[in-house]
Motif scaffolding. Structure first.
Motif, PDB file in Angstrom:
ATOM      1  N   GLY A  88      74.002 -61.562 -45.056  1.00  0.00           N
ATOM      2  CA  GLY A  88      73.706 -62.911 -45.511  1.00  0.00           C
ATOM      3  C   GLY A  88      74.769 -63.924 -45.143  1.00  0.00           C
ATOM      4  O   GLY A  88      74.812 -65.012 -45.707  1.00  0.00           O
ATOM      5  N   LEU A  89      75.631 -63.588 -44.191  1.00  0.00           N
ATOM      6  CA  LEU A  89      76.733 -64.480 -43.835  1.00  0.00           C
ATOM      7  C   LEU A  89      76.337 -65.512 -42.794  1.00  0.00           C
ATOM      8  O   LEU A  89      76.963 -66.566 -42.696  1.00  0.00           O
ATOM      9  N   VAL A  90      75.325 -65.219 -41.971  1.00  0.00           N
ATOM     10  CA  VAL A  90      74.827 -66.182 -40.989  1.00  0.00           C
ATOM     11  C   VAL A  90      73.345 -66.408 -41.262  1.00  0.00           C
ATOM     12  O   VAL A  90      72.664 -65.558 -41.832  1.00  0.00           O
ATOM     13  N   GLY A  91      72.849 -67.554 -40.820  1.00  0.00           N
ATOM     14  CA  GLY A  91      71.472 -67.921 -41.106  1.00  0.00           C
ATOM     15  C   GLY A  91      70.441 -67.365 -40.158  1.00  0.00           C
ATOM     16  O   GLY A  91      69.276 -67.229 -40.506  1.00  0.00           O
ATOM     17  N   SER A  92      70.844 -67.029 -38.937  1.00  0.00           N
ATOM     18  CA  SER A  92      69.880 -66.523 -37.961  1.00  0.00           C
ATOM     19  C   SER A  92      70.526 -65.448 -37.103  1.00  0.00           C
ATOM     20  O   SER A  92      71.741 -65.329 -37.036  1.00  0.00           O
ATOM     21  N   ARG A  93      69.664 -64.705 -36.410  1.00  0.00           N
ATOM     22  CA  ARG A  93      70.145 -63.626 -35.544  1.00  0.00           C
ATOM     23  C   ARG A  93      70.214 -64.059 -34.083  1.00  0.00           C
ATOM     24  O   ARG A  93      70.392 -63.235 -33.210  1.00  0.00           O
ATOM     25  N   ARG A  94      70.051 -65.327 -33.803  1.00  0.00           N
ATOM     26  CA  ARG A  94      69.902 -65.772 -32.427  1.00  0.00           C
ATOM     27  C   ARG A  94      71.205 -66.065 -31.702  1.00  0.00           C
ATOM     28  O   ARG A  94      71.380 -65.654 -30.574  1.00  0.00           O
ATOM     29  N   SER A  95      72.093 -66.784 -32.312  1.00  0.00           N
ATOM     30  CA  SER A  95      73.231 -67.345 -31.595  1.00  0.00           C
ATOM     31  C   SER A  95      74.556 -66.742 -32.045  1.00  0.00           C
ATOM     32  O   SER A  95      74.818 -66.602 -33.236  1.00  0.00           O
ATOM     33  N   LEU A  96      75.377 -66.431 -31.060  1.00  0.00           N
ATOM     34  CA  LEU A  96      76.722 -65.935 -31.344  1.00  0.00           C
ATOM     35  C   LEU A  96      77.633 -67.083 -31.803  1.00  0.00           C
ATOM     36  O   LEU A  96      78.690 -66.828 -32.371  1.00  0.00           O
ATOM     37  N   ALA A  97      77.198 -68.311 -31.592  1.00  0.00           N
ATOM     38  CA  ALA A  97      77.985 -69.471 -32.038  1.00  0.00           C
ATOM     39  C   ALA A  97      78.077 -69.524 -33.565  1.00  0.00           C
ATOM     40  O   ALA A  97      79.046 -70.056 -34.102  1.00  0.00           O
ATOM     41  N   ASP A  98      77.073 -68.957 -34.259  1.00  0.00           N
ATOM     42  CA  ASP A  98      77.142 -68.899 -35.722  1.00  0.00           C
ATOM     43  C   ASP A  98      78.309 -68.034 -36.173  1.00  0.00           C
ATOM     44  O   ASP A  98      78.943 -68.310 -37.186  1.00  0.00           O
ATOM     45  N   CYS A  99      78.582 -66.974 -35.407  1.00  0.00           N
ATOM     46  CA  CYS A  99      79.698 -66.082 -35.764  1.00  0.00           C
ATOM     47  C   CYS A  99      81.038 -66.765 -35.528  1.00  0.00           C
ATOM     48  O   CYS A  99      82.000 -66.484 -36.230  1.00  0.00           O
ATOM     49  N   GLU A 100      81.090 -67.639 -34.547  1.00  0.00           N
ATOM     50  CA  GLU A 100      82.351 -68.319 -34.243  1.00  0.00           C
ATOM     51  C   GLU A 100      82.702 -69.383 -35.270  1.00  0.00           C
ATOM     52  O   GLU A 100      83.845 -69.813 -35.341  1.00  0.00           O
ATOM     53  N   CYS A 108      82.244 -66.211 -50.003  1.00  0.00           N
ATOM     54  CA  CYS A 108      82.238 -66.649 -51.399  1.00  0.00           C
ATOM     55  C   CYS A 108      80.825 -66.961 -51.876  1.00  0.00           C
ATOM     56  O   CYS A 108      80.491 -66.709 -53.038  1.00  0.00           O
ATOM     57  N   ARG A 109      79.983 -67.483 -50.994  1.00  0.00           N
ATOM     58  CA  ARG A 109      78.610 -67.808 -51.370  1.00  0.00           C
ATOM     59  C   ARG A 109      77.750 -66.573 -51.574  1.00  0.00           C
ATOM     60  O   ARG A 109      76.671 -66.661 -52.157  1.00  0.00           O
ATOM     61  N   ARG A 110      78.178 -65.419 -51.080  1.00  0.00           N
ATOM     62  CA  ARG A 110      77.413 -64.186 -51.253  1.00  0.00           C
ATOM     63  C   ARG A 110      77.864 -63.380 -52.466  1.00  0.00           C
ATOM     64  O   ARG A 110      77.381 -62.280 -52.699  1.00  0.00           O
ATOM     65  N   ARG A 111      78.782 -63.914 -53.241  1.00  0.00           N
ATOM     66  CA  ARG A 111      79.205 -63.230 -54.459  1.00  0.00           C
ATOM     67  C   ARG A 111      78.097 -63.327 -55.506  1.00  0.00           C
ATOM     68  O   ARG A 111      77.273 -64.243 -55.477  1.00  0.00           O
ATOM     69  N   LEU A 112      78.071 -62.380 -56.423  1.00  0.00           N
ATOM     70  CA  LEU A 112      76.998 -62.299 -57.416  1.00  0.00           C
ATOM     71  C   LEU A 112      76.870 -63.556 -58.278  1.00  0.00           C
ATOM     72  O   LEU A 112      75.748 -64.043 -58.467  1.00  0.00           O
ATOM     73  N   ASP A 146      81.517 -56.703 -62.227  1.00  0.00           N
ATOM     74  CA  ASP A 146      82.519 -57.257 -61.315  1.00  0.00           C
ATOM     75  C   ASP A 146      81.937 -58.490 -60.624  1.00  0.00           C
ATOM     76  O   ASP A 146      80.990 -58.366 -59.838  1.00  0.00           O
ATOM     77  N   PRO A 147      82.463 -59.684 -60.888  1.00  0.00           N
ATOM     78  CA  PRO A 147      81.919 -60.879 -60.243  1.00  0.00           C
ATOM     79  C   PRO A 147      82.238 -60.974 -58.753  1.00  0.00           C
ATOM     80  O   PRO A 147      81.677 -61.807 -58.065  1.00  0.00           O
ATOM     81  N   ALA A 148      83.107 -60.107 -58.247  1.00  0.00           N
ATOM     82  CA  ALA A 148      83.476 -60.162 -56.835  1.00  0.00           C
ATOM     83  C   ALA A 148      82.525 -59.356 -55.950  1.00  0.00           C
ATOM     84  O   ALA A 148      82.764 -59.223 -54.762  1.00  0.00           O
ATOM     85  N   LEU A 149      81.441 -58.843 -56.504  1.00  0.00           N
ATOM     86  CA  LEU A 149      80.505 -58.033 -55.735  1.00  0.00           C
ATOM     87  C   LEU A 149      79.764 -58.900 -54.730  1.00  0.00           C
ATOM     88  O   LEU A 149      79.160 -59.911 -55.085  1.00  0.00           O
ATOM     89  N   LEU A 150      79.806 -58.497 -53.453  1.00  0.00           N
ATOM     90  CA  LEU A 150      79.067 -59.191 -52.407  1.00  0.00           C
ATOM     91  C   LEU A 150      77.669 -58.584 -52.308  1.00  0.00           C
ATOM     92  O   LEU A 150      77.518 -57.373 -52.191  1.00  0.00           O
ATOM     93  N   ILE A 151      76.672 -59.433 -52.340  1.00  0.00           N
ATOM     94  CA  ILE A 151      75.287 -58.980 -52.362  1.00  0.00           C
ATOM     95  C   ILE A 151      74.674 -59.155 -50.984  1.00  0.00           C
ATOM     96  O   ILE A 151      74.603 -60.275 -50.469  1.00  0.00           O
ATOM     97  N   PRO A 152      74.185 -58.075 -50.349  1.00  0.00           N
ATOM     98  CA  PRO A 152      73.482 -58.213 -49.073  1.00  0.00           C
ATOM     99  C   PRO A 152      72.116 -58.875 -49.267  1.00  0.00           C
ATOM    100  O   PRO A 152      71.587 -58.956 -50.379  1.00  0.00           O
TER     101      PRO A 152
END
Length: 185
Positions: A88-100, A108-112, A146-152
């Motif tokens: 859930g860290l990037v919005g799409s699977r298309r562009s490598l620019a999202d990873c950059e 932080c936005r993926r925390r519970l 644990d509030p630090a849990l990252l949710i896929p």
């Protein structure tokens, strides 16, 4: 000469370390992120920054591979994008620019607690952190404290209240969906 602080002044300034704040390595952006996402530990944010930096470096290395390794680059880029999209860290699977452009805020936005706010199970982030710490929330069959849990992304739909939670009973009463069988339990 500085006068000695009175008791109530010491009590107000107990949590502030005005002298050693600069030496602690706390930048203003880091402090803002700690407050915005209600991170309990600074080490979590440091880890998120390190992970984001590693992903950005990996994306740059994949981008800079030569034309001789185009098939390898496409395969590795697809695997990296699939992994980051699944988390859930990037919005799409298309562009490598999202990873950059990945930042620690994405982690932080993926925390519970942030997802509780997104699912409208809490009014604000402070309440969401409290609900998680008190054990009112479960992810799948397991109660999470644990509030630090990252949710896929795949597990996001399984966030719900604990069956014995008073909050769940209040929500069911408010929506007039409480079953008579629940009253006996």
């Amino acid at each position: 000469m500085v006068r000695k602080l009175k008791y109530h002044e010491q009590k107000l300034l107990r949590r502030l370390e005005l002298v050693s704040w600069e030496a602690a390595g706390g930048s203003l952006a880091e402090v803002k992120a700690l407050r915005r996402y209600r991170l309990g530990r600074r080490e979590d944010y440091v880890q998120y920054k390190a992970l984001a930096r590693t992903v950005r470096a990996l994306a740059r290395r994949l981008r800079d591979l030569g034309p001789a390794s185009a098939a390898f680059r496409a395969r590795c880029a697809a695997a990296l994008l699939e992994k980051l999209y699944g988390l859930g860290l990037v919005g799409s699977r298309r562009s490598l620019a999202d990873c950059e452009s990945l930042s620690a805020a994405a982690f932080c936005r993926r925390r519970l607690p942030c997802l509780l706010l997104k699912l409208r199970m809490a009014q604000d982030l402070r309440h969401a952190v409290t609900f998680v710490e008190q054990g009112h929330v479960r992810v799948g069959p397991e109660v999470v404290t644990d509030p630090a849990l990252l949710i896929p992304r795949a597990v996001e739909d399984f966030i719900t209240w604990v069956d014995a939670s008073r909050l769940r009973q209040k929500v069911l009463d408010y929506n007039q969906e409480r079953d008579d069988f629940d009253l006996a339990a």
